[in-house]
Design a protein around this motif. Sequence first.
Motif, PDB file in Angstrom:
ATOM      1  N   MET A 114      -1.278   6.080  -4.953  1.00 27.67           N
ATOM      2  CA  MET A 114      -2.673   6.746  -4.693  1.00 27.67           C
ATOM      3  C   MET A 114      -2.425   7.838  -3.464  1.00 27.67           C
ATOM      4  O   MET A 114      -1.345   7.881  -3.114  1.00 27.67           O
ATOM      5  CB  MET A 114      -3.467   5.684  -4.111  1.00 27.67           C
ATOM      6  N   ALA A 115      -3.234   8.394  -3.247  1.00 27.49           N
ATOM      7  CA  ALA A 115      -3.381   9.626  -2.598  1.00 27.49           C
ATOM      8  C   ALA A 115      -2.700   9.248  -1.060  1.00 27.49           C
ATOM      9  O   ALA A 115      -3.160   8.121  -0.685  1.00 27.49           O
ATOM     10  CB  ALA A 115      -4.698  10.395  -2.443  1.00 27.49           C
ATOM     11  N   SER A 138       2.338   1.929  -3.370  1.00 30.63           N
ATOM     12  CA  SER A 138       1.245   2.117  -4.405  1.00 30.63           C
ATOM     13  C   SER A 138       1.187   3.759  -4.932  1.00 30.63           C
ATOM     14  O   SER A 138       1.461   4.505  -3.951  1.00 30.63           O
ATOM     15  CB  SER A 138      -0.178   1.660  -3.999  1.00 30.63           C
ATOM     16  N   ALA A 183      -3.775  10.166   1.821  1.00 28.10           N
ATOM     17  CA  ALA A 183      -4.853  10.023   2.676  1.00 28.10           C
ATOM     18  C   ALA A 183      -5.593   8.615   2.559  1.00 28.10           C
ATOM     19  O   ALA A 183      -5.994   7.710   3.444  1.00 28.10           O
ATOM     20  CB  ALA A 183      -5.902  10.981   2.447  1.00 28.10           C
ATOM     21  N   TYR A 184      -5.916   8.333   1.284  1.00 26.21           N
ATOM     22  CA  TYR A 184      -6.389   6.850   1.048  1.00 26.21           C
ATOM     23  C   TYR A 184      -5.272   5.773   1.545  1.00 26.21           C
ATOM     24  O   TYR A 184      -5.972   4.847   2.002  1.00 26.21           O
ATOM     25  CB  TYR A 184      -6.692   6.669  -0.350  1.00 26.21           C
ATOM     26  N   ARG A 185      -4.147   5.841   1.327  1.00 23.95           N
ATOM     27  CA  ARG A 185      -2.876   4.818   1.969  1.00 23.95           C
ATOM     28  C   ARG A 185      -3.272   4.787   3.501  1.00 23.95           C
ATOM     29  O   ARG A 185      -3.418   3.769   3.880  1.00 23.95           O
ATOM     30  CB  ARG A 185      -1.858   5.417   1.520  1.00 23.95           C
ATOM     31  N   ASN A 186      -3.408   6.162   3.833  1.00 25.26           N
ATOM     32  CA  ASN A 186      -3.440   5.922   5.502  1.00 25.26           C
ATOM     33  C   ASN A 186      -4.947   5.197   5.869  1.00 25.26           C
ATOM     34  O   ASN A 186      -4.782   4.515   6.933  1.00 25.26           O
ATOM     35  CB  ASN A 186      -3.623   7.299   6.181  1.00 25.26           C
ATOM     36  N   TYR A 187      -5.992   5.487   5.154  1.00 23.07           N
ATOM     37  CA  TYR A 187      -7.369   4.995   5.669  1.00 23.07           C
ATOM     38  C   TYR A 187      -7.197   3.350   5.574  1.00 23.07           C
ATOM     39  O   TYR A 187      -7.946   2.846   6.383  1.00 23.07           O
ATOM     40  CB  TYR A 187      -8.559   5.633   4.839  1.00 23.07           C
ATOM     41  N   ILE A 188      -6.768   3.253   4.471  1.00 27.52           N
ATOM     42  CA  ILE A 188      -6.509   1.532   3.871  1.00 27.52           C
ATOM     43  C   ILE A 188      -5.609   1.011   4.902  1.00 27.52           C
ATOM     44  O   ILE A 188      -6.066  -0.293   5.413  1.00 27.52           O
ATOM     45  CB  ILE A 188      -6.267   1.448   2.593  1.00 27.52           C
ATOM     46  N   SER A 189      -4.680   1.283   5.231  1.00 31.71           N
ATOM     47  CA  SER A 189      -3.651   1.015   6.309  1.00 31.71           C
ATOM     48  C   SER A 189      -4.405   0.765   7.725  1.00 31.71           C
ATOM     49  O   SER A 189      -4.222  -0.287   8.308  1.00 31.71           O
ATOM     50  CB  SER A 189      -2.495   1.761   6.512  1.00 31.71           C
ATOM     51  N   ILE A 243       0.920  -1.130  -0.120  1.00 36.70           N
ATOM     52  CA  ILE A 243      -0.003  -0.167   0.092  1.00 36.70           C
ATOM     53  C   ILE A 243       0.761   1.101  -0.004  1.00 36.70           C
ATOM     54  O   ILE A 243       0.611   2.124  -0.892  1.00 36.70           O
ATOM     55  CB  ILE A 243      -0.964  -0.064   1.181  1.00 36.70           C
ATOM     56  N   GLN A 244       1.993   1.198   0.651  1.00 31.82           N
ATOM     57  CA  GLN A 244       2.952   2.393   0.859  1.00 31.82           C
ATOM     58  C   GLN A 244       3.649   2.703  -0.262  1.00 31.82           C
ATOM     59  O   GLN A 244       3.842   3.692  -1.089  1.00 31.82           O
ATOM     60  CB  GLN A 244       3.860   2.302   2.024  1.00 31.82           C
TER      61      GLN A 244
END
Length: 116
Positions: free
Chosen positions: A76-77, A74, A79-85, A71-72
Motif C-alpha cells: 500500500m502507499a 504490505s 503514507a497509509y503505512r505510516n498512518y496505520i503504524s 504493514i511494512q
Amino acid sequence: MDNEHKKMKQIIQMSKVSMPFDDLEQRIMGRIEELEKAKIKALSDKKYAIVFFLLGSICGIVLNSYYMNKIQMSEMAVAYRNYISIFFQLIFVILICFFCLQLWKLIKIEQHKSYQ
C-alpha cells in the motif's frame, strides 16, 4: 471485717461492665479475621496484577512488532503505512499508560491500607 468484705464485694460487682450483646466479642474477632484474610488476598491480587501486566506488556510489544512488520511488507502507499503504524503504536502506548495508572493506584491503595 466480714462487713467490710461484703461491702468490697458489692463495690466490685457494681464496677463490672456488662457487654451489650453476648456475641459482641465473637463478632469483632470475626471481623478482624475477615480483614486479615482480605489483606492476604489483596497482596496475592497485587502480585497477579503485576505479573499479568508484565505479560500483557510483553505480548503487546511482540504483537505490535509483528503487525508493524506485516504493514511494512504490505503493498500500500507509504503514507497509509505510516498512518496505520502510528495509529497502532499510539493505541499501544495509550493502553500501557492506562494500565500503568491502574497498577499504580492498586499499589498506592495497598500502601495506604498498610499504614493505617
